[in-house]
Design a protein around this motif. Structure first.
Motif, PDB file in Angstrom:
ATOM      1  N   PHE A   1      60.068  38.098 -26.086  1.00 24.03           N
ATOM      2  CA  PHE A   1      60.376  37.096 -27.100  1.00 24.03           C
ATOM      3  C   PHE A   1      61.400  37.685 -28.041  1.00 24.03           C
ATOM      4  N   GLY A   2      62.058  36.845 -28.764  1.00 26.28           N
ATOM      5  CA  GLY A   2      63.074  37.313 -29.690  1.00 26.28           C
ATOM      6  C   GLY A   2      63.027  36.486 -30.948  1.00 26.28           C
ATOM      7  N   GLY A   3      64.095  36.537 -31.697  1.00 22.07           N
ATOM      8  CA  GLY A   3      64.173  35.778 -32.925  1.00 22.07           C
ATOM      9  C   GLY A   3      64.182  36.691 -34.136  1.00 22.07           C
TER      10      GLY A   3
ATOM     11  N   ARG B   1      72.943  36.235 -30.996  1.00 18.04           N
ATOM     12  CA  ARG B   1      71.890  35.869 -30.053  1.00 18.04           C
ATOM     13  C   ARG B   1      70.591  36.611 -30.361  1.00 18.04           C
ATOM     14  N   GLU B   2      69.899  36.200 -31.424  1.00 15.63           N
ATOM     15  CA  GLU B   2      68.628  36.833 -31.762  1.00 15.63           C
ATOM     16  C   GLU B   2      67.533  36.497 -30.763  1.00 15.63           C
ATOM     17  N   ASP B   3      67.752  35.488 -29.937  1.00 15.54           N
ATOM     18  CA  ASP B   3      66.771  35.165 -28.896  1.00 15.54           C
ATOM     19  C   ASP B   3      66.729  36.244 -27.818  1.00 15.54           C
TER      20      ASP B   3
ATOM     21  N   SER C   1      71.373  42.732 -32.630  1.00 14.28           N
ATOM     22  CA  SER C   1      71.404  41.541 -31.787  1.00 14.28           C
ATOM     23  C   SER C   1      72.798  41.383 -31.182  1.00 14.28           C
TER      24      SER C   1
ATOM     25  N   THR D   1      60.378  29.820 -35.428  1.00 12.30           N
ATOM     26  CA  THR D   1      60.382  31.164 -34.867  1.00 12.30           C
ATOM     27  C   THR D   1      59.158  31.954 -35.302  1.00 12.30           C
TER      28      THR D   1
END
Length: 82
Positions: free
Chosen positions: A52-54, A44-46, A23, A80
């Motif tokens: 999509f991320g997380g 920033r895992e988004d 990330s 999430t």
């Protein structure tokens, strides 16, 4: 992406790449100053995936290939994992 623990297994688990890792991290000096900090770095895992991320994206990379028919995941608004 290297998976050192998976390399130690005699029967490695299936893996379906869904994201871009590691990330990215960003420095936020202005926000750090407003919070009274000398520095602030945000992971920033988004941004891990194009759609999509997380943090749950990494789990899905291993859960989806192991599921014979897919996965249904349910969560409340905003988590999430939904």
């Amino acid at each position: 992406m290297s998976l050192p623990l998976a390399e130690l297994l005699s029967h490695p688990v299936s893996h379906l790449p869904l994201g871009v890792f590691p990330s990215p991290v960003e420095s936020h000096p202005i926000l750090a100053g407003k919070l009274g900090l000398t520095s602030l770095t945000v992971k920033r895992e988004d941004l891990d995936g194009p759609e999509f991320g997380g943090n749950k994206l990494r789990a899905l990379e291993f859960l989806l290939p192991a599921s014979p028919r897919g996965i249904v995941s349910i969560g409340g608004y905003g988590p999430t994992w939904c």
